[in-house]
Design a protein around this motif. Sequence first.
Motif, mmCIF file in Angstrom:
data_model
loop_
_atom_site.group_PDB
_atom_site.id
_atom_site.type_symbol
_atom_site.label_atom_id
_atom_site.label_comp_id
_atom_site.label_asym_id
_atom_site.label_seq_id
_atom_site.Cartn_x
_atom_site.Cartn_y
_atom_site.Cartn_z
ATOM 1 N N UNK A 353 0.803 -1.225 0.000
ATOM 2 C CA UNK A 353 0.000 0.000 0.000
ATOM 3 C C UNK A 353 0.837 1.276 0.000
ATOM 4 N N UNK A 354 2.147 1.155 -0.154
ATOM 5 C CA UNK A 354 2.988 2.349 -0.223
ATOM 6 C C UNK A 354 3.607 2.738 1.103
ATOM 7 N N UNK A 355 4.162 3.954 1.164
ATOM 8 C CA UNK A 355 4.887 4.466 2.327
ATOM 9 C C UNK A 355 6.034 3.541 2.729
ATOM 10 N N UNK A 356 6.710 2.995 1.740
ATOM 11 C CA UNK A 356 7.737 1.984 1.998
ATOM 12 C C UNK A 356 8.969 2.592 2.666
ATOM 13 N N UNK A 357 9.456 3.723 2.147
ATOM 14 C CA UNK A 357 10.660 4.326 2.733
ATOM 15 C C UNK A 357 10.452 4.672 4.203
ATOM 16 N N UNK A 358 9.253 5.129 4.538
ATOM 17 C CA UNK A 358 8.952 5.433 5.939
ATOM 18 C C UNK A 358 9.037 4.180 6.799
ATOM 19 N N UNK A 359 8.516 3.069 6.280
ATOM 20 C CA UNK A 359 8.558 1.813 7.035
ATOM 21 C C UNK A 359 9.995 1.345 7.235
ATOM 22 N N UNK A 360 10.814 1.510 6.207
ATOM 23 C CA UNK A 360 12.221 1.113 6.327
ATOM 24 C C UNK A 360 12.910 1.979 7.376
ATOM 25 N N UNK A 361 12.694 3.290 7.303
ATOM 26 C CA UNK A 361 13.313 4.202 8.266
ATOM 27 C C UNK A 361 12.864 3.880 9.694
ATOM 28 N N UNK A 362 11.593 3.559 9.869
ATOM 29 C CA UNK A 362 11.083 3.202 11.195
ATOM 30 C C UNK A 362 11.728 1.909 11.698
ATOM 31 N N UNK A 363 11.948 0.959 10.807
ATOM 32 C CA UNK A 363 12.607 -0.290 11.209
ATOM 33 C C UNK A 363 14.041 -0.033 11.647
ATOM 34 N N UNK A 364 14.732 0.869 10.940
ATOM 35 C CA UNK A 364 16.096 1.240 11.333
ATOM 36 C C UNK A 364 16.081 1.866 12.725
ATOM 37 N N UNK A 365 15.145 2.789 12.941
ATOM 38 C CA UNK A 365 15.036 3.460 14.236
ATOM 39 C C UNK A 365 14.763 2.455 15.348
ATOM 40 N N UNK A 366 13.847 1.540 15.102
ATOM 41 C CA UNK A 366 13.485 0.535 16.106
ATOM 42 C C UNK A 366 14.671 -0.357 16.440
ATOM 43 N N UNK A 367 15.402 -0.767 15.410
ATOM 44 C CA UNK A 367 16.540 -1.658 15.617
ATOM 45 C C UNK A 367 17.660 -0.939 16.369
ATOM 46 N N UNK A 368 17.878 0.336 16.034
ATOM 47 C CA UNK A 368 18.889 1.115 16.760
ATOM 48 C C UNK A 368 18.525 1.245 18.233
ATOM 49 N N UNK A 369 17.234 1.435 18.497
ATOM 50 C CA UNK A 369 16.778 1.555 19.879
ATOM 51 C C UNK A 369 17.062 0.304 20.689
ATOM 52 N N UNK A 370 16.914 -0.849 20.062
ATOM 53 C CA UNK A 370 17.152 -2.120 20.744
ATOM 54 C C UNK A 370 18.635 -2.350 21.045
ATOM 55 N N UNK A 371 19.520 -1.705 20.226
ATOM 56 C CA UNK A 371 20.955 -1.942 20.404
ATOM 57 C C UNK A 371 21.655 -0.842 21.204
ATOM 58 N N UNK A 372 20.883 0.128 21.708
ATOM 59 C CA UNK A 372 21.505 1.183 22.524
ATOM 60 C C UNK A 372 21.860 0.673 23.918
#
Length: 372
Positions: A353-372
């Motif tokens: 349904x679109x908004x793919x780049x936003x989903x990728x960026x959110x996944x990066x943010x989430x993963x970074x949060x888990x590794x802090x």
Amino acid sequence: MVAGEASGDMYGADVARRLFRLFSGCRIYGLGGQRMREAGVELEGDISRIAVVGPFEVISYLGKLYRVFRRLAERIEREPPSAAVLIDFPDFNLRLAKRIKDAGAPIIYYISPQVWAWRQGRLSQIQRLVDKMLVIFPFEEQIYREAGIPVEFVGHPLVDMVCASKSKEEFCQDHQLDPRKPIVALLPGSRRKEVRYILPTLCKTVDLIVIQKPDTQFVLPMAPGLEKRLLENMIGARPITVVMDETYNAIRYSRAAIVASGTATLETALLGAPEVIVYRISRATWFLGKLLLKVRLFGIVNIILGEEVVPELFQNKMTPEEVSRTALALMDDVWLQSRIRGNYEKLRRQLGKGNVAERVAESVSELMGKHL
């Protein structure tokens, strides 16, 4: 962020812009092309100088690839990233992933290696190295889930990107074309070697189509990273208009398109132009591919839909006579056009349904949060 091909450069640039908005003051370095550079990515290498089309062709580029790999590896060691986004380009990226893992950074792999087509053994390597796989085709999700790899289907980024930016009248006026006469789009690939293998046959195809339909107009959208002089030298005096930065307009307003296998075939489908998929590589690469590939169909449009919706003419079948015959049928056969466009609608529904780049960026943010 590492992308090794024109399509990955386009997708990477979109994700980079989202990340810059999400993380004020962040820096992104890596490998890419013109689009990623314009988005603000600090490039350690330019893909226009290293893009290749097969395992035998890569030999002549090994030195350049190694130098780029070494520069990236040294920078990763010197400036360990908070996260890494690897985009397709698996032979390079999976090797680089080991260096990134050693630096302690989480890895998101965006756009899966085509393990469903060949080299399924890579799944164990991916499981060891990749923290999350973001896939763009719906059938890929199950493959990774069954292999125990964290995965998310984010949809295909082209759904957000592909649209015309001008009316047909504006496009034709800008390029001295007649909007009342048929237009055929020629897309011979995004790499120099692809173009050298494919464009000569397309030029001979143009000669045959002109005999049958003298009023046909031909447009060739030039891929980023290619040189206009290379195309013009091969085209010669033929009535082919080379256009820059207007690929989607050129395809959208074409009666038919002749497209080298790759991302452009999906773009063509999303724009609704009936297409024939063509491809030619060296005989050695083709022979090896036939031995290793586990797919019945080669064009990604047909693979997703599970049947040959659009014609495929590869290698020895890609002759001027056969390509011109097929293109003329796409131009004239109303029933064929309707059937293809109906299947294009099915394809679009499968791509998310679109908004793919936003989903990728959110996944990066989430993963970074888990590794802090």
